[in-house]
Design a protein around this motif. Structure first.
Motif, PDB file in Angstrom:
ATOM      1  N   PRO A  88       0.828  -1.202   0.000  1.00 24.29           N
ATOM      2  CA  PRO A  88       0.000   0.000   0.000  1.00 24.29           C
ATOM      3  C   PRO A  88       0.866   1.257   0.000  1.00 24.29           C
ATOM      4  CG  PRO A  88      -0.145  -1.155   2.110  1.00 24.29           C
ATOM      5  CD  PRO A  88       0.629  -2.034   1.202  1.00 24.29           C
ATOM      6  N   THR A  89       0.599   2.153  -0.950  1.00 25.19           N
ATOM      7  CA  THR A  89       1.451   3.324  -1.138  1.00 25.19           C
ATOM      8  C   THR A  89       0.608   4.568  -1.353  1.00 25.19           C
ATOM      9  OG1 THR A  89       3.144   1.943  -2.189  1.00 25.19           O
ATOM     10  CG2 THR A  89       3.299   4.327  -2.532  1.00 25.19           C
ATOM     11  N   ALA A  90       0.967   5.643  -0.660  1.00 25.65           N
ATOM     12  CA  ALA A  90       0.403   6.967  -0.927  1.00 25.65           C
ATOM     13  C   ALA A  90       1.507   7.830  -1.517  1.00 25.65           C
ATOM     14  CB  ALA A  90      -0.138   7.599   0.348  1.00 25.65           C
ATOM     15  N   LEU A  91       1.234   8.420  -2.664  1.00 28.29           N
ATOM     16  CA  LEU A  91       2.200   9.278  -3.342  1.00 28.29           C
ATOM     17  C   LEU A  91       1.740  10.717  -3.204  1.00 28.29           C
ATOM     18  CD1 LEU A  91       4.709   9.581  -5.146  1.00 28.29           C
ATOM     19  CD2 LEU A  91       3.203   9.316  -7.132  1.00 28.29           C
ATOM     20  N   ILE A  92       2.509  11.516  -2.479  1.00 26.71           N
ATOM     21  CA  ILE A  92       2.177  12.921  -2.255  1.00 26.71           C
ATOM     22  C   ILE A  92       2.916  13.746  -3.312  1.00 26.71           C
ATOM     23  CG2 ILE A  92       2.060  14.773  -0.572  1.00 26.71           C
ATOM     24  CD1 ILE A  92       0.560  12.187   0.217  1.00 26.71           C
ATOM     25  N   ALA A  93       2.159  14.327  -4.228  1.00 31.44           N
ATOM     26  CA  ALA A  93       2.742  14.966  -5.407  1.00 31.44           C
ATOM     27  C   ALA A  93       2.489  16.467  -5.381  1.00 31.44           C
ATOM     28  CB  ALA A  93       2.151  14.359  -6.678  1.00 31.44           C
ATOM     29  N   LYS A 143      -4.287  -7.572   2.917  1.00 28.94           N
ATOM     30  CA  LYS A 143      -3.187  -8.539   2.978  1.00 28.94           C
ATOM     31  C   LYS A 143      -2.302  -8.436   1.745  1.00 28.94           C
ATOM     32  CE  LYS A 143      -5.697 -11.895   5.836  1.00 28.94           C
ATOM     33  NZ  LYS A 143      -6.255 -13.273   5.899  1.00 28.94           N
ATOM     34  N   ARG A 144      -2.925  -8.157   0.606  1.00 28.61           N
ATOM     35  CA  ARG A 144      -2.159  -8.022  -0.632  1.00 28.61           C
ATOM     36  C   ARG A 144      -1.690  -6.589  -0.865  1.00 28.61           C
ATOM     37  NH1 ARG A 144      -5.603 -10.889  -5.320  1.00 28.61           N
ATOM     38  NH2 ARG A 144      -7.273  -9.687  -4.350  1.00 28.61           N
ATOM     39  N   GLY A 145      -2.315  -5.645  -0.146  1.00 30.34           N
ATOM     40  CA  GLY A 145      -1.877  -4.252  -0.241  1.00 30.34           C
ATOM     41  C   GLY A 145      -2.120  -3.617  -1.583  1.00 30.34           C
ATOM     42  N   TYR A 149     -11.811  21.488  -2.085  1.00 23.23           N
ATOM     43  CA  TYR A 149     -13.234  21.216  -2.295  1.00 23.23           C
ATOM     44  C   TYR A 149     -13.919  20.795  -1.002  1.00 23.23           C
ATOM     45  CZ  TYR A 149     -12.327  21.441  -7.304  1.00 23.23           C
ATOM     46  OH  TYR A 149     -11.978  21.863  -8.568  1.00 23.23           O
ATOM     47  N   GLY A 150     -13.600  21.475   0.079  1.00 19.54           N
ATOM     48  CA  GLY A 150     -14.231  21.156   1.350  1.00 19.54           C
ATOM     49  C   GLY A 150     -15.737  21.294   1.301  1.00 19.54           C
ATOM     50  N   PHE A 151     -16.245  22.264   0.531  1.00 19.12           N
ATOM     51  CA  PHE A 151     -17.691  22.462   0.427  1.00 19.12           C
ATOM     52  C   PHE A 151     -18.362  21.287  -0.280  1.00 19.12           C
ATOM     53  CE2 PHE A 151     -15.780  24.227  -3.335  1.00 19.12           C
ATOM     54  CZ  PHE A 151     -16.656  23.923  -4.366  1.00 19.12           C
ATOM     55  N   ARG A 152     -17.582  20.486  -1.005  1.00 16.34           N
ATOM     56  CA  ARG A 152     -18.097  19.265  -1.623  1.00 16.34           C
ATOM     57  C   ARG A 152     -17.744  18.024  -0.811  1.00 16.34           C
ATOM     58  NH1 ARG A 152     -16.094  19.969  -7.869  1.00 16.34           N
ATOM     59  NH2 ARG A 152     -17.233  21.888  -8.398  1.00 16.34           N
ATOM     60  N   ALA A 153     -17.303  18.234   0.406  1.00 20.93           N
ATOM     61  CA  ALA A 153     -16.981  17.138   1.335  1.00 20.93           C
ATOM     62  C   ALA A 153     -15.681  16.428   1.000  1.00 20.93           C
ATOM     63  CB  ALA A 153     -18.127  16.135   1.420  1.00 20.93           C
ATOM     64  N   ALA A 154     -14.750  17.115   0.338  1.00 20.42           N
ATOM     65  CA  ALA A 154     -13.416  16.524   0.130  1.00 20.42           C
ATOM     66  C   ALA A 154     -12.806  16.198   1.493  1.00 20.42           C
ATOM     67  CB  ALA A 154     -12.528  17.498  -0.632  1.00 20.42           C
ATOM     68  N   TYR A 155     -12.068  15.078   1.542  1.00 27.19           N
ATOM     69  CA  TYR A 155     -11.566  14.580   2.829  1.00 27.19           C
ATOM     70  C   TYR A 155     -10.064  14.326   2.728  1.00 27.19           C
ATOM     71  CZ  TYR A 155     -11.632  11.938   7.221  1.00 27.19           C
ATOM     72  OH  TYR A 155     -11.420  11.504   8.500  1.00 27.19           O
ATOM     73  N   PRO A 156      -9.241  15.387   2.770  1.00 26.10           N
ATOM     74  CA  PRO A 156      -7.790  15.214   2.662  1.00 26.10           C
ATOM     75  C   PRO A 156      -7.177  14.465   3.835  1.00 26.10           C
ATOM     76  CG  PRO A 156      -8.322  17.474   3.273  1.00 26.10           C
ATOM     77  CD  PRO A 156      -9.617  16.809   2.930  1.00 26.10           C
ATOM     78  N   GLN A 157      -7.916  14.359   4.937  1.00 27.13           N
ATOM     79  CA  GLN A 157      -7.406  13.648   6.104  1.00 27.13           C
ATOM     80  C   GLN A 157      -7.059  12.203   5.776  1.00 27.13           C
ATOM     81  OE1 GLN A 157      -6.804  15.239   8.975  1.00 27.13           O
ATOM     82  NE2 GLN A 157      -5.933  13.388   9.893  1.00 27.13           N
ATOM     83  N   ALA A 158      -7.698  11.647   4.744  1.00 25.05           N
ATOM     84  CA  ALA A 158      -7.410  10.261   4.362  1.00 25.05           C
ATOM     85  C   ALA A 158      -5.951  10.082   3.964  1.00 25.05           C
ATOM     86  CB  ALA A 158      -8.323   9.833   3.217  1.00 25.05           C
ATOM     87  N   LEU A 159      -5.354  11.102   3.354  1.00 27.65           N
ATOM     88  CA  LEU A 159      -3.935  11.024   3.007  1.00 27.65           C
ATOM     89  C   LEU A 159      -3.059  11.070   4.255  1.00 27.65           C
ATOM     90  CD1 LEU A 159      -3.823  13.317  -0.153  1.00 27.65           C
ATOM     91  CD2 LEU A 159      -3.249  10.878  -0.073  1.00 27.65           C
ATOM     92  N   LEU A 160      -3.474  11.864   5.236  1.00 29.95           N
ATOM     93  CA  LEU A 160      -2.707  11.967   6.480  1.00 29.95           C
ATOM     94  C   LEU A 160      -2.845  10.701   7.322  1.00 29.95           C
ATOM     95  CD1 LEU A 160      -3.608  15.664   7.422  1.00 29.95           C
ATOM     96  CD2 LEU A 160      -1.585  14.840   6.212  1.00 29.95           C
ATOM     97  N   ASP A 161      -3.972   9.994   7.187  1.00 29.12           N
ATOM     98  CA  ASP A 161      -4.229   8.780   7.976  1.00 29.12           C
ATOM     99  C   ASP A 161      -3.898   7.507   7.201  1.00 29.12           C
ATOM    100  OD1 ASP A 161      -5.148  10.403   9.988  1.00 29.12           O
ATOM    101  OD2 ASP A 161      -7.266  10.136   9.500  1.00 29.12           O
ATOM    102  N   PRO A 211      -2.356  -0.888   6.994  1.00 27.08           N
ATOM    103  CA  PRO A 211      -1.159  -1.321   7.742  1.00 27.08           C
ATOM    104  C   PRO A 211      -0.020  -1.692   6.800  1.00 27.08           C
ATOM    105  CG  PRO A 211      -3.145  -2.340   8.623  1.00 27.08           C
ATOM    106  CD  PRO A 211      -3.560  -1.644   7.372  1.00 27.08           C
ATOM    107  N   GLY A 212       1.179  -1.259   7.170  1.00 24.99           N
ATOM    108  CA  GLY A 212       2.346  -1.515   6.339  1.00 24.99           C
ATOM    109  C   GLY A 212       2.491  -0.551   5.186  1.00 24.99           C
ATOM    110  N   GLY A 213       1.629   0.447   5.131  1.00 26.60           N
ATOM    111  CA  GLY A 213       1.672   1.408   4.028  1.00 26.60           C
ATOM    112  C   GLY A 213       2.870   2.325   4.117  1.00 26.60           C
ATOM    113  N   LYS A 214       3.227   2.895   2.973  1.00 28.61           N
ATOM    114  CA  LYS A 214       4.354   3.823   2.921  1.00 28.61           C
ATOM    115  C   LYS A 214       3.918   5.127   2.255  1.00 28.61           C
ATOM    116  CE  LYS A 214       6.849   0.972   0.368  1.00 28.61           C
ATOM    117  NZ  LYS A 214       5.902  -0.015  -0.189  1.00 28.61           N
TER     118      LYS A 214
END
Length: 677
Positions: free
Chosen positions: A27-32, A247-249, A262-274, A280-283
């Motif tokens: 599992p990978t999050a790419l912050i660009a 398990k497979r990530g 887009y907070g007024f449209r319910a954008a949820y950037p917290q998902a990137l922070l969490d 689990p095991g994400g980078k």
């Protein structure tokens, strides 16, 4: 096929950070950061997974934010890896995925066809009926749209009833928001319809309640790639999480919380922070190099956004050569900016590349559009709509003008009485309409004044309003709008920003009849739309509509407190300063070569102040800037050469005026009156 063979075969060139993201496992999050080539990286990763890792294209679900992005991603993949593979990859919006889940459930579990999608008219009619029952105010189209947005927000953020009631509409309703929401849901069910956001609600519920449906989609889509994750809502993130085999990530998420606007449209950037908590095991990986903008723009934007707290710590940089300093020219007061803008744009339209004028609100563009049309300057407008003319303040102000010409019109009276300082109940206004006869009363305000139920305060206020409205017909449109603000509107019943724009659209000697005709014509033109001039070098756009785009030159207007950052027109508070700061950051990073942010006399701007303070701090910490022999440009004195420097004090010779001046670097930079050449 090895990675090296893959890049050679398909002529793929990536920097080290991009290459690491393409080959990442688990599992990978790419912050660009802006302009860092995230789409190039995501497309390359898709190819790598197919040609190097052996994935079937059908199993790689790629989720994009819009249908336009879906088409663009498929086209970019096909250009590099071939149309055959591109046609097999499921590129979808999250709503398209949700509808797929709903349809699968209907066909394989329930046996019942899903409710059809409601039309926009269905939804508007339901909301209008609910608001008419819940409010004593005249309901405008803008208020209906506000309720639609609130209902969408509730569904996307999965709010509880208590959380719903903490949300507020900008106009008076006699029911709680949760009660209004219940009425909407029940009305939709009675009509056997679902709206766009119901697709998400139903899909989420189905995946929770029916493990066999969830298992089907987890097997079908063994890996998920999510673009623009910072714009994805909470319920959308939860649907995605339900489909990921942890398990497979099989999750690769691309986004940047600094660009979540887009907070007024319910954008949820917290998902990137969490991300690491959720998977689990994400980078967390980063793309830090901005290929778009000059160092002056990149450094200023990167320093500016660091004031936000809810973000990943990141460093944006560029390898581009140096360009002009950010221009924060003082141009007088805000209301004088439009002719100045037209003169500037006329020059920049020739040989300077694409120039964008960006603003927070659509209404900011209206006076500029009129001036550009008068000057015959070609432009392209992105996202401009007629919503300004359905705003309750705009509707009321124009209807006060119309009342002066048609004082017996009950529709006009009922649409405005509650916007005045009279504070009369709806029943009293209805009684005034019922009592009115043309032989007895000149206007409906006279009829109201003849009611015995009025208090002394109400009668005095109604007399002032009646007299002010009577005199409007003899005034110019500009004077009439001033009179409406000062003598007709109640102190807390109008939006000052919207009234300002109405004033900017008025010529000084224009009659109210001519003004009303002009405003109606402008509203009709915007509502009808026009063919965009794609060849025009001038682009007008809200900041939201400019996201994902880039321009050679960017001018950000109306960067003043209460607009950007925006404050609630009724409370005066900035609801989410971090999102407002992100919005300005996105606007700054649309610029490739030149960025201009006008300053307005006597108009405070915390964002401009922050930029000037950052520039002053950069100069004080960089001994190479503004040294003897360097050239600079002074707002008043023009070009000059530094002939001496003693700490903060520089001596500058201005040849054009044959004078020498001693200047404080810190003061000049804070005021934005000098820049290096």
């Amino acid at each position: 096929m090895t990675y090296e063979e893959f890049t050679r075969k398909f002529n793929i060139q990536l920097n080290d950070q991009q290459a690491a993201a393409v080959q990442a496992d688990g599992p990978t999050a790419l912050i660009a950061v802006p302009g860092s080539g995230k789409t190039t990286t995501l497309v390359a990763r898709l190819g790598y997974m197919i040609f190097c890792k052996g994935y079937k294209p059908e199993n790689l679900l790629t989720i994009t934010y819009t249908t336009a992005a879906t088409a663009d991603m498929r086209a970019r993949f096909s250009r590099t890896f071939g149309a055959a593979a591109g046609a097999r990859i499921p590129f979808k919006t999250i709503n398209a995925l949700a509808l797929e889940v709903v349809n699968f459930y209907a066909s394989n579990v329930s046996g019942n066809a899903p409710f059809p999608l409601a039309t926009s008219k269905d939804i508007a009619d339901i909301c209008l009926a609910i608001l008419r029952e819940a409010s004593s105010e005249f309901i405008t189209e803008g208020q209906v749209q506000e309720l639609e947005t609130a209902i969408s927000y509730i569904k996307n953020m999965q709010l509880t009833r208590e959380e719903m009631d903490e949300e507020k509409l900008s106009f008076t309703v006699e029911k709680t928001l949760s009660e209004i929401y219940d009425a909407y849901v029940n009305a939709m069910r009675r009509r056997r319809l679902m709206d766009y956001d119901d697709q998400l609600v139903y899909a989420y519920t189905i995946l929770i309640k029916y493990p066999q449906v969830r298992a089907h989609f987890m097997n079908l889509y063994s890996s998920l790639l999510v673009d623009e994750a910072q714009d994805t809502s909470l319920i959308q993130h939860r649907i995605i999480e339900l489909l990921v085999d942890k398990k497979r990530g099989g999750i690769f998420m691309v986004g940047d919380e600094d660009q979540s606007i887009y907070g007024f449209r319910a954008a949820y950037p917290q998902a990137l922070l969490d991300f690491k908590k959720t998977y689990p095991g994400g980078k967390i990986l980063f793309l830090s190099e901005n290929y778009r903008s000059t160092p002056e723009i990149v450094d200023a934007a990167a320093s500016f956004i660091k004031a936000n707290k809810d973000r990943h710590d990141k460093s944006m940089f560029t390898s581009r050569s140096s360009g002009p300093s950010i221009n924060m020219e003082s141009i007088g007061q805000r209301h004088t900016q439009y002719k100045w803008l037209v003169t500037l744009l006329e020059k920049m339209a020739i040989g300077r590349g694409k120039t964008a004028v960006l603003y927070r609100n659509n209404s900011s563009a209206l006076p500029l559009i009129m001036e550009l049309n008068r000057a015959g300057i070609s432009y392209r407008s992105r996202g401009t709509d007629s919503g300004f003319f359905t705003n309750s303040t705009v509707v009321a102000a124009l209807n006060f003008m119309r009342q002066s010409l048609d004082p017996a019109n009950s529709d006009l009276f009922m649409s405005t009485y509650y916007k005045t300082s009279c504070r009369v109940r709806r029943q009293l206004a209805i009684n005034a309409v019922d009592k009115y006869t043309p032989r007895r009363y000149h206007s409906l305000w006279d009829s109201l004044l003849d009611l015995s139920d009025l208090t002394k305060h109400q009668a005095a206020a109604a007399t002032d309003v009646r007299d002010a409205i009577i005199h409007l017909r003899n005034q110019s449109a500009a004077d009439a709008l001033n009179a409406i603000e000062e003598n007709v509107f109640g102190a807390e019943s109008f939006d000052k920003e919207k009234l300002f724009i109405l004033k900017m659209l008025a010529d000084k000697k224009e009659s109210i009849e001519d003004y009303l005709f002009k405003i109606s014509d402008l509203a009709d033109t915007l509502a009808a739309g026009s063919e965009p001039d794609y060849d025009a070098n001038i682009v007008l756009s809200t900041i939201h509509s400019s996201k994902g785009l880039e321009f050679d030159n960017v001018i950000i207007i109306d960067v003043i407190d209460e607009i950007l950052p925006a404050s609630d027109p009724w409370t005066g508070h900035v609801e989410d300063m971090e999102e407002e700061r992100r919005l300005f950051y996105v606007a700054m990073t649309r610029a490739k070569d030149r960025l201009l942010i006008p300053q307005y006399a006597l108009t405070p701007s915390r964002f401009v102040s922050q930029l000037t303070a950052l520039r002053a701090a950069a100069v004080s910490g960089d001994p190479d800037l503004f040294q003897v022999g360097d050239s600079l440009l002074h707002r008043s004195f023009g070009a000059g050469t530094i002939v001496a420097r003693r700490g903060d004090i520089i001596s500058v010779r201005f040849d054009r005026r044959a004078i020498k001046k001693d200047l404080s670097l810190e003061v000049c930079l804070q005021l934005g009156i000098i820049e290096p050449i």
